[in-house]
Design a protein around this motif. Structure first.
Motif, PDB file in Angstrom:
ATOM      1  N   ASP A  64       0.855  -1.186   0.000  1.00 39.14           N
ATOM      2  CA  ASP A  64       0.000   0.000   0.000  1.00 39.14           C
ATOM      3  C   ASP A  64       0.879   1.220   0.000  1.00 39.14           C
ATOM      4  O   ASP A  64       1.840   1.274   0.756  1.00 39.14           O
ATOM      5  CB  ASP A  64      -0.796   0.124   1.310  1.00 39.14           C
ATOM      6  CG  ASP A  64      -1.839  -0.936   1.440  1.00 39.14           C
ATOM      7  OD1 ASP A  64      -2.706  -0.992   0.570  1.00 39.14           O
ATOM      8  OD2 ASP A  64      -1.763  -1.717   2.413  1.00 39.14           O
ATOM      9  N   GLU A  91       0.246   5.231   0.590  1.00 41.34           N
ATOM     10  CA  GLU A  91      -0.766   6.233   0.932  1.00 41.34           C
ATOM     11  C   GLU A  91      -0.153   7.604   0.817  1.00 41.34           C
ATOM     12  O   GLU A  91       0.874   7.889   1.426  1.00 41.34           O
ATOM     13  CB  GLU A  91      -1.246   6.053   2.361  1.00 41.34           C
ATOM     14  CG  GLU A  91      -2.204   4.908   2.520  1.00 41.34           C
ATOM     15  CD  GLU A  91      -2.495   4.630   3.978  1.00 41.34           C
ATOM     16  OE1 GLU A  91      -2.930   5.572   4.672  1.00 41.34           O
ATOM     17  OE2 GLU A  91      -2.251   3.504   4.405  1.00 41.34           O
ATOM     18  N   PHE A  96      -4.530  10.105  -1.992  1.00 41.16           N
ATOM     19  CA  PHE A  96      -4.913   8.863  -2.663  1.00 41.16           C
ATOM     20  C   PHE A  96      -4.085   7.687  -2.154  1.00 41.16           C
ATOM     21  O   PHE A  96      -3.054   7.861  -1.516  1.00 41.16           O
ATOM     22  CB  PHE A  96      -4.814   8.993  -4.184  1.00 41.16           C
ATOM     23  CG  PHE A  96      -3.452   9.353  -4.710  1.00 41.16           C
ATOM     24  CD1 PHE A  96      -3.046  10.669  -4.792  1.00 41.16           C
ATOM     25  CD2 PHE A  96      -2.587   8.357  -5.138  1.00 41.16           C
ATOM     26  CE1 PHE A  96      -1.796  11.005  -5.287  1.00 41.16           C
ATOM     27  CE2 PHE A  96      -1.334   8.682  -5.639  1.00 41.16           C
ATOM     28  CZ  PHE A  96      -0.938  10.007  -5.711  1.00 41.16           C
ATOM     29  N   THR A 148      -2.817   0.417  -4.146  1.00 37.59           N
ATOM     30  CA  THR A 148      -2.621  -0.921  -3.590  1.00 37.59           C
ATOM     31  C   THR A 148      -2.393  -1.916  -4.714  1.00 37.59           C
ATOM     32  O   THR A 148      -2.813  -1.709  -5.856  1.00 37.59           O
ATOM     33  CB  THR A 148      -3.851  -1.411  -2.794  1.00 37.59           C
ATOM     34  OG1 THR A 148      -5.000  -1.317  -3.621  1.00 37.59           O
ATOM     35  CG2 THR A 148      -4.067  -0.600  -1.545  1.00 37.59           C
ATOM     36  N   GLN A 172      -4.380  -0.598  -7.983  1.00 35.70           N
ATOM     37  CA  GLN A 172      -5.548   0.265  -8.026  1.00 35.70           C
ATOM     38  C   GLN A 172      -5.273   1.532  -7.234  1.00 35.70           C
ATOM     39  O   GLN A 172      -4.567   1.515  -6.233  1.00 35.70           O
ATOM     40  CB  GLN A 172      -6.802  -0.450  -7.545  1.00 35.70           C
ATOM     41  CG  GLN A 172      -6.659  -1.169  -6.230  1.00 35.70           C
ATOM     42  CD  GLN A 172      -7.828  -2.098  -5.977  1.00 35.70           C
ATOM     43  OE1 GLN A 172      -8.517  -2.525  -6.906  1.00 35.70           O
ATOM     44  NE2 GLN A 172      -8.083  -2.426  -4.723  1.00 35.70           N
ATOM     45  N   LYS A 178      -7.129   4.541  -5.285  1.00 28.41           N
ATOM     46  CA  LYS A 178      -8.371   5.072  -4.733  1.00 28.41           C
ATOM     47  C   LYS A 178      -8.093   6.506  -4.309  1.00 28.41           C
ATOM     48  O   LYS A 178      -7.252   6.755  -3.453  1.00 28.41           O
ATOM     49  CB  LYS A 178      -8.795   4.267  -3.514  1.00 28.41           C
ATOM     50  CG  LYS A 178      -9.412   2.931  -3.848  1.00 28.41           C
ATOM     51  CD  LYS A 178     -10.685   2.735  -3.020  1.00 28.41           C
ATOM     52  CE  LYS A 178     -11.382   1.413  -3.279  1.00 28.41           C
ATOM     53  NZ  LYS A 178     -11.274   0.856  -4.609  1.00 28.41           N
ATOM     54  N   GLN A 190     -12.050  12.533  -2.440  1.00 27.19           N
ATOM     55  CA  GLN A 190     -13.036  13.274  -3.225  1.00 27.19           C
ATOM     56  C   GLN A 190     -12.446  14.435  -4.014  1.00 27.19           C
ATOM     57  O   GLN A 190     -12.788  14.659  -5.158  1.00 27.19           O
ATOM     58  CB  GLN A 190     -14.104  13.824  -2.290  1.00 27.19           C
ATOM     59  CG  GLN A 190     -15.449  13.230  -2.585  1.00 27.19           C
ATOM     60  CD  GLN A 190     -16.465  13.632  -1.540  1.00 27.19           C
ATOM     61  OE1 GLN A 190     -16.194  14.424  -0.645  1.00 27.19           O
ATOM     62  NE2 GLN A 190     -17.640  13.079  -1.665  1.00 27.19           N
ATOM     63  N   ASP A 237      -9.736   7.886  -9.789  1.00 30.16           N
ATOM     64  CA  ASP A 237      -9.699   6.484  -9.383  1.00 30.16           C
ATOM     65  C   ASP A 237      -9.295   5.665 -10.595  1.00 30.16           C
ATOM     66  O   ASP A 237      -9.849   5.853 -11.673  1.00 30.16           O
ATOM     67  CB  ASP A 237     -11.092   6.014  -8.950  1.00 30.16           C
ATOM     68  CG  ASP A 237     -11.364   6.339  -7.491  1.00 30.16           C
ATOM     69  OD1 ASP A 237     -10.458   6.869  -6.833  1.00 30.16           O
ATOM     70  OD2 ASP A 237     -12.478   6.049  -7.025  1.00 30.16           O
ATOM     71  N   GLU A 239      -8.257   1.589 -11.760  1.00 32.35           N
ATOM     72  CA  GLU A 239      -8.023   0.219 -11.349  1.00 32.35           C
ATOM     73  C   GLU A 239      -7.543  -0.563 -12.549  1.00 32.35           C
ATOM     74  O   GLU A 239      -8.230  -0.649 -13.553  1.00 32.35           O
ATOM     75  CB  GLU A 239      -9.294  -0.408 -10.780  1.00 32.35           C
ATOM     76  CG  GLU A 239      -9.034  -1.834 -10.386  1.00 32.35           C
ATOM     77  CD  GLU A 239     -10.120  -2.468  -9.540  1.00 32.35           C
ATOM     78  OE1 GLU A 239     -11.160  -1.829  -9.346  1.00 32.35           O
ATOM     79  OE2 GLU A 239      -9.908  -3.594  -9.096  1.00 32.35           O
TER      80      GLU A 239
END
Lengths: 769, 276
Positions: free
Chosen positions: A352, A354, A365, A368, A405, A407, A410, A416, A418
């Protein structure tokens, strides 16, 4: 194969009976793997399997049975065999470790007589003595001292007989470990306290293993003390360890829990620099295992591993990665000759990243990626006679790949994204037979059939040679996109010349359906595993090996000389300038080629006495050939090392002091140096020519260690371990950078970065018994 | 990834105390001098330049011989063509040619009977560099305290776009303070600030740059919109400069293996701001 089976079954004469049972350590109840059971009168015997189980079927008679294991006292038992017997043995350690263990001369040594070649086994007491970086005992670093296994400084990967680092099947209690590195490879994920035994197969891989082209590193975790509670641990410079093991019900079941955590970040707190102070940098490992006997014939094991590297900076940035594995096993004895092992496995590797935004967290965002396996195996062992053992079984693995992916929060300016998940089945069936044809000739025949299917759901693209999409098709969930499969024959022949020497030959074919894409030769946490697919074919390796095995001085010394040749097909590499970050079409950035490797390996090991250790020397050549690289000519693989020498010595001076040292020498890794320079926009740009045509300077290093046993009694023992890494401060090149000379902008220069000059460390180990 | 590697490496170096960097002299092989071509055409008014030079040995001085008396031609897919004249040694210039968006250009170079050629397309749509926002930041893990700028522009949807940003501070290339006590080790901006819209297609682009500015600095930005082949060249050129990748190799050039360098057709937009 069938012909051999018939020979095996046809040697009937008088009435036969079976002696079977388990062999374990008298003190902690751990089963001993590979302990020898020998019948003097017949001159034949058996050895215990990985669960300590043995089985011997011999004619009726009176026999002298000898049960032995290196470092333990030999048990001699007279038996009258007129019906099948179950005999369990518990071996005690030699009175003091100093005692020279007498190895009986009539007992033929396994390294000479077995049909297995190109294999090394290390036990944990050997690994514990080898001096290592920061005093952290490390199985991966130790196997790199064996012949035919190459390393790179700071790299977690290892290279077996010319295979790339993704061609090693690393198993922890049968569960594959997809990334065995901590901290970019300076440490491995295997906490030595939790490990019982390891075996590495470099060639002639037994038919029960498959899925990787070059080697199998089979690591077994400790089962836990089944006699009484034990608490042990260690405090080192950069990590601490704690292990608890105890019986669940005495002699019926036990468990072990072992943890390790590094505290690199404790030192970061000492830094003056704010950015270092607020950084997080550590890793931890947890191993757990339990086992329970459900009666005479059944036993269950449950084991798991969980480990993670954590890196980050306050709340702004986080990067963590790690493996999880779980194994559930059920041993069942149908009768005293037929042993079944049923295993269910889970393995996961993921990372991950971050990235937080400003104070309002919703513009950050998270990235992963993971690979996950679920698998089931059935493995049978059938002990037909001391001269004939049959193994057969099947396995199925369901792979899930999540290449990446993103994520996004907002308000993040990033969308986003994937990348498509990928799914595959990998299945196999196998049978192998270990058969003594005459007293001198033994043969191991194995046949494995593997089958692989890439399955939907997904939008599947097909690319041409330029990497352009030429076809696109949508597949439903579970629908087969592409299948591959084929036979993997394995053959080993041993001809014993006399009591102490033999010649062996072997051939093996291995198919590999998964590929690791890496943008670094040393491996990084973000390396990507991809399945074979409509665009990527499975790798195939064929290996031929020949060896001479000779023991000296009543088996006190063992030695071997092996030569091998290996052909590798469908090897994978990135195109020059490949765009590999988060690319849905990553398969279009690949080149496919072949490889070949050949070499000679010499190994001499002294196993007993005050001074023991080994010397290994490897001469080898590894080349690869890709249409898009160097106009399709062979070039050296970066892990090609012409010469590779390791010397390991362990000297027990007295019961209190043990000294050890390791010396390694190897040809520098193959690299691409600039052959000139030119100017673009006023910047000096290095000019390159042939891939890997140059070499880093030769690598060599001496490490020393000493262990002092402190006062101990029945309840407690402890020791201090001192070590010095790189005693004479050799500046081995970790990286060589080419760039402008900061002192003279009209010049360019080469700058070497060397790690770990003289590095002392100290570790305190303890055990409550 | 590189930041992580550097941090861990830095830590290990610091921890092992005696880990070290030193300069070594290696016995490097060399190759005959190779031709380097740098050619650019834009949608700004000409003249446009093509530079021809040669590579030298690694341990030679950083002076690169220019190549004179070559025949250099630029043509487009609308039937225009111009032979460039050598303005100074190795520098060839156009006189009339005007770059037009949407056209594909071709550069031909003939030296000693050898011919080299490459093509590049000037992107169809001009994309204005909308705004530059400068803000003050406290010291953090990523940055020293100071003024930093972020640029914003609208990326058109459903088109693959590739960008390169050129930064000039007070009319010069910026020098990055790398925390090295020796100022000669500070890094000059190579101006290979690249972006594409792989993850941000159709969005308002927000690109933050690491230049640490002072009050009163004047900042001039030039945004090149480039085609895929030029982008691949700059991207792989950056890999070579950063020493990244599995095995170093020459950048992907639209001259293929025939010559080093590139020929690019770019759409240019500009913006400036003074830090206050």
């Amino acid at each position: 194969m069938m012909a051999l089976l018939i020979i095996g079954f046809s040697s009937y004469g008088q009435q036969k009976y079976t002696i079977s049972g388990t062999i374990s350590d008298a003190v902690n109840g751990e089963e001993l793997i590979g302990a020898a059971v020998f019948i003097e009168e017949l001159g034949s015997g058996a050895s215990s399997n990985e669960y300590g189980f043995y089985s011997l079927t011999v004619p009726q008679g009176s026999y002298t049975l000898k049960v032995s294991y290196l470092g333990y006292e030999t048990i001699t038992k007279l038996i009258e065999l007129d019906s099948s017997l179950t005999l369990d043995f518990e071996l005690g350690l030699g009175a003091t470790k100093l005692d020279v263990v007498v190895v009986s001369s009539e007992q033929k040594e396994k390294n000479v007589t077995s049909t297995q070649m190109s294999v090394n086994t290390l036990n944990m007491s050997e690994i514990a003595m080898v001096p290592v970086l920061f005093g952290e005992n490390d199985v991966i670093k130790t196997i790199q001292l064996l012949p035919g296994i190459k390393s790179s400084e700071g790299g977690g990967g290892f290279f077996v007989r010319g295979g790339s680092s993704d061609q090693n099947l690393i198993l922890l209690d049968d569960a594959p470990v997809y990334n065995a590195s901590h901290l970019l490879g300076f440490f491995s994920v295997f906490n030595s306290d939790a490990i019982k035994d390891l075996t590495i197969y470099k060639g002639h891989i037994p038919a029960e293993y498959g899925g990787r082209a070059s080697s199998v590193l089979d690591i077994k975790m400790n089962d836990g003390n089944s006699k009484k509670l034990n608490v042990g641990g260690g405090i080192g410079l950069i990590s601490s360890r704690l292990t608890v093991e105890a019986p669940i019900v005495k002699d019926k079941g036990s468990f072990i829990l072992s943890g390790r955590r590094t505290y690199v970040d404790v030192f970061l707190k000492l830094s003056q620099k704010e950015e270092v102070k607020n950084s997080i940098l550590y890793f931890y490992d947890l191993n757990a295992k339990g086992n329970y006997r459900l009666g005479k014939k059944d036993r269950v094991f449950v084991s798991g591993y969980f480990g993670r590297d954590m890196f980050g900076y306050s709340d702004l940035f986080g990067f963590d990665w790690g493996n999880k594995t779980a194994t559930v096993r059920w041993n069942h004895l149908f009768n005293d000759k037929l042993f079944l092992n049923t295993t269910a496995l889970f393995s996961d590797y993921d990372y991950d990243v971050e990235i937080a935004g400003d104070e309002d967290q919703d513009n950050g965002f998270v990235i992963t990626s993971s690979i996950q396996d679920l698998s089931l195996k059935e493995d049978f062992e059938y002990y037909i006679s001391p001269r004939n053992t049959l193994k057969f079984g099947l396995s199925a693995i369901y792979h899930t790949f999540i290449p990446g992916q993103i994520k996004a929060g907002q308000n993040s300016y990033v969308n986003d994204v994937e990348l498509q998940k990928k799914y595959a089945w990998e299945t196999a069936i196998y049978v192998s037979e270990d058969l003594s044809i005459t007293d001198n000739l033994k043969i191991n025949t194995g046949l494995r059939y593997s089958w692989f299917a890439q399955i939907g759901p997904g939008e599947i693209y097909t690319y041409d040679e330029d990497g352009d999409v030429i076809d696109e098709k949508n597949y439903k969930s579970g629908e087969i996109v592409k299948t591959y499969g084929g036979l993997e024959p394995r053959l080993g022949i041993t001809y014993t010349l006399d009591e102490e020497s033999s010649v062996k030959a072997s051939y093996g074919r291995n198919r590999q359906y998964l590929h690791l894409l890496s943008n670094s030769s040393t491996g990084t946490p973000i390396d990507l595993w991809i399945p074979s697919s409509n665009n990527v074919k499975p790798q195939i390796a064929d290996q031929y090996a020949l060896g001479y095995f000779r023991n000296f001085k009543s088996n006190a010394y063992e030695s071997s000389l092996e030569i091998y040749y290996k052909d590798m097909l469908n090897q994978v590499d990135y195109k020059t300038g490949a765009d590999i970050i988060f690319n849905e079409n990553v398969e279009s950035e690949l080149l496919f080629g072949s490889g070949r490797s050949y070499g000679a390996e010499l190994y001499v090991k002294k196993k007993v006495g005050q001074l023991n250790g080994w010397v290994s020397y490897t001469w080898s050549k590894t080349e690869r050939k890709f249409d898009g690289i160097d106009y399709g000519e062979y070039y050296p693989a970066s892990w090609d090392r012409t010469h590779d020498i390791s010397i390991v010595g362990i000297y027990q001076l007295n019961p209190r002091w043990t000294f050890s040292s390791t010396f390694v020498f190897r040809t520098g890794e193959a690299v691409t140096y600039p052959v000139g320079k030119y100017d673009i926009e006023g910047e000096v740009i290095n000019l390159y020519s042939k891939r890997n045509a140059d070499r880093y300077p030769n690598y060599h290093r001496l490490d020393i260690g000493a262990t002092r046993q402190l006062k101990s009694n029945d309840k407690f023992e402890s020791s201090l371990n001192f070590s010095i890494y790189n005693v004479y401060g050799r500046r081995n090149a970790y990286i060589i950078n080419f760039g402008e000379d900061p002192n003279d902008s009209t010049k360019t220069r080469a700058e070497r970065i060397a790690l770990f000059s003289i590095l002392p460390s100290i570790t305190y180990n303890f055990k409550f018994k | 990834m590189k930041a992580l590697k550097n941090l861990i490496l830095g830590f290990l170096l610091a921890y092992s105390l005696t880990g070290c960097r030193d300069v070594i002299v290696l016995d490097l092989s060399d190759v005959p001098p190779r031709l380097v071509i740098e050619g650019v055409i834009t949608d700004e008014p000409g003249p446009y330049y093509v530079k021809l030079s040669h590579s030298v040995k690694y341990y030679d001085d950083n002076t690169f011989p220019s190549l004179s008396n070559a025949v250099v031609t630029i043509s487009d897919d609308a039937g225009n063509m111009e032979v460039l004249s050598e303005e100074s040694p190795g520098i060839y210039a156009t006189s009339d040619l005007q770059g037009v968006r949407g056209r594909t250009y071709r550069l031909d170079v003939e030296v000693d009977g050898e011919k080299y050629s490459a093509e590049s397309t000037l992107p169809e749509q001009q994309i204005p560099l909308d705004s530059i926002v400068v803000e003050f930041k406290e010291e953090s893990f990523f940055e020293d305290e100071g003024y930093y700028f972020t640029i914003y522009f609208n990326d058109p949807e459903n088109v693959k776009n590739y960008y390169r940003l050129l930064v000039s501070v007070n009319g010069e290339n910026f020098i990055f303070n790398t925390d090295d006590e020796d100022e000669s080790n500070w890094e000059e901006d190579d101006n290979l600030w690249l972006a594409d819209d792989k993850f941000t297609d159709g969005n308002l682009q927000e690109i933050e740059l690491p230049h640490n500015l002072n009050l009163g600095d004047s900042l001039d930005l030039k945004m090149l919109q480039v085609d895929r082949s030029s982008y691949d060249y700059f991207r792989t050129l950056k890999d070579v400069l950063d020493g990244q990748g599995v095995a170093p190799a020459n950048p992907l050039s639209n001259f293929e293996d025939a010559a080093l360098g590139y020929f690019g057709a770019f759409s240019v937009t500009k913006n400036s701001v003074v830090v206050k």
